[in-house]
Design a protein around this motif. Structure first.
Motif, PDB file in Angstrom:
ATOM      1  N   ALA A  76       0.860  -1.190   0.000  1.00  0.00           N
ATOM      2  CA  ALA A  76       0.000   0.000   0.000  1.00  0.00           C
ATOM      3  C   ALA A  76       0.891   1.233   0.000  1.00  0.00           C
ATOM      4  O   ALA A  76       1.800   1.350   0.821  1.00  0.00           O
ATOM      5  N   GLU A  77       0.618   2.132  -0.936  1.00  0.00           N
ATOM      6  CA  GLU A  77       1.340   3.393  -0.992  1.00  0.00           C
ATOM      7  C   GLU A  77       0.586   4.439  -0.192  1.00  0.00           C
ATOM      8  O   GLU A  77      -0.592   4.262   0.131  1.00  0.00           O
ATOM      9  N   ARG A  81      -2.954   3.930  -3.302  1.00  0.00           N
ATOM     10  CA  ARG A  81      -2.741   2.960  -4.381  1.00  0.00           C
ATOM     11  C   ARG A  81      -2.250   1.653  -3.775  1.00  0.00           C
ATOM     12  O   ARG A  81      -1.413   1.642  -2.883  1.00  0.00           O
ATOM     13  N   GLN A  82      -2.781   0.546  -4.269  1.00  0.00           N
ATOM     14  CA  GLN A  82      -2.367  -0.773  -3.799  1.00  0.00           C
ATOM     15  C   GLN A  82      -1.750  -1.553  -4.950  1.00  0.00           C
ATOM     16  O   GLN A  82      -2.165  -1.393  -6.103  1.00  0.00           O
ATOM     17  N   GLN A  83      -0.776  -2.392  -4.615  1.00  0.00           N
ATOM     18  CA  GLN A  83      -0.080  -3.163  -5.626  1.00  0.00           C
ATOM     19  C   GLN A  83      -0.006  -4.622  -5.186  1.00  0.00           C
ATOM     20  O   GLN A  83       0.551  -4.922  -4.139  1.00  0.00           O
ATOM     21  N   ARG A 122     -12.624  -2.751 -10.386  1.00  0.00           N
ATOM     22  CA  ARG A 122     -11.760  -1.568 -10.386  1.00  0.00           C
ATOM     23  C   ARG A 122     -10.748  -1.677 -11.515  1.00  0.00           C
ATOM     24  O   ARG A 122     -10.219  -2.745 -11.793  1.00  0.00           O
ATOM     25  N   VAL A 124      -7.247  -1.533 -13.312  1.00  0.00           N
ATOM     26  CA  VAL A 124      -5.915  -1.886 -12.812  1.00  0.00           C
ATOM     27  C   VAL A 124      -4.881  -1.710 -13.916  1.00  0.00           C
ATOM     28  O   VAL A 124      -5.218  -1.621 -15.099  1.00  0.00           O
ATOM     29  N   HIS A 135      -3.642  -1.940 -19.299  1.00  0.00           N
ATOM     30  CA  HIS A 135      -4.602  -1.203 -18.485  1.00  0.00           C
ATOM     31  C   HIS A 135      -5.981  -1.788 -18.736  1.00  0.00           C
ATOM     32  O   HIS A 135      -6.317  -2.081 -19.871  1.00  0.00           O
ATOM     33  N   LEU A 153      -7.284   3.803 -18.092  1.00  0.00           N
ATOM     34  CA  LEU A 153      -7.552   3.816 -16.647  1.00  0.00           C
ATOM     35  C   LEU A 153      -8.575   4.866 -16.249  1.00  0.00           C
ATOM     36  O   LEU A 153      -9.331   4.669 -15.302  1.00  0.00           O
ATOM     37  N   SER A 177      -1.474  -3.083 -10.134  1.00  0.00           N
ATOM     38  CA  SER A 177      -1.699  -1.877  -9.337  1.00  0.00           C
ATOM     39  C   SER A 177      -3.096  -1.351  -9.545  1.00  0.00           C
ATOM     40  O   SER A 177      -3.626  -1.378 -10.659  1.00  0.00           O
ATOM     41  N   SER A 178      -3.675  -0.853  -8.466  1.00  0.00           N
ATOM     42  CA  SER A 178      -4.973  -0.193  -8.557  1.00  0.00           C
ATOM     43  C   SER A 178      -4.881   1.129  -7.814  1.00  0.00           C
ATOM     44  O   SER A 178      -4.068   1.279  -6.905  1.00  0.00           O
ATOM     45  N   SER A 179      -5.706   2.081  -8.214  1.00  0.00           N
ATOM     46  CA  SER A 179      -5.656   3.386  -7.540  1.00  0.00           C
ATOM     47  C   SER A 179      -6.709   3.459  -6.460  1.00  0.00           C
ATOM     48  O   SER A 179      -7.560   2.629  -6.332  1.00  0.00           O
TER      49      SER A 179
END
Length: 179
Positions: A76-77, A81-83, A122, A124, A135, A153, A177-179
């Motif tokens: 998690a950033e 954003r998660q990766q 979502r 990604v 994307h 995206l 990755s997702s925002s």
């Protein structure tokens, strides 16, 4: 008097030899125990740590370790954003620290994690092990691959935005990755 010193010296030598043997045995047992610790166990013990993960294809991802399981880890950033990182694509991890015995990774594999992302619908970004990107939205997840509907995206998954569909094997995934 000389006999006393001789016996004391022999006793000291035996004690020193016993200490050396014990130290060697402890070192060997430590090496044996460490050899049983998997990357998954190390990751499970590092929840909450800030990691830098280098992946095949030259991709580097950073973030706080939010979760991990069989074949994957979730970073998690700060911006939310998660990766989702496939551990098969990992070349190196910085920030893990020492292994701990008190934690366990989730038992479900990357396919289950991808099904969760698919349910959320979502958008990604999928980065493959060679550094290529796709994307879109994950439509379906099989046993060893998933379908992604390709679209920008910033556009919802609608027919007018679709550029194509692609099937991606799990083994080709480096990070999602997702925002």
């Amino acid at each position: 008097m000389r006999w006393d010193r001789l016996f004391d010296d022999l006793e000291a030598q035996l004690a020193a030899q016993a200490r050396l043997e014990l130290d060697a045995e402890v070192a060997e047992r430590t090496r044996t125990e460490r050899s049983k610790i998997t990357l998954g166990a190390r990751l499970a013990g590092a929840l909450g740590c800030s990691l830098v993960v280098r992946l095949r294809g030259g991709t580097v991802v950073r973030g706080q370790l939010a979760d991990s399981g069989d074949g994957w880890l979730l970073l998690a950033e700060e911006g939310g954003r998660q990766q989702l990182v496939a551990t098969t694509a990992v070349l190196g991890v910085s920030g893990l620290g020492r292994p701990r015995d008190d934690t366990r990774a989730r038992r479900f594999a990357i396919g289950s994690a991808l099904r969760g992302i698919s349910r959320d619908r979502r958008a990604v970004v999928v980065v493959d092990v060679d550094g290529g990107t796709v994307h879109g939205t994950i439509d379906a997840v099989g046993a060893d691959a998933f379908d992604i509907a390709e679209h920008p995206l910033d556009s919802p998954r609608r027919a007018e935005h679709l550029r194509g569909e692609r099937v991606i094997p799990f083994a080709a995934v480096a990070v999602i990755s997702s925002s």
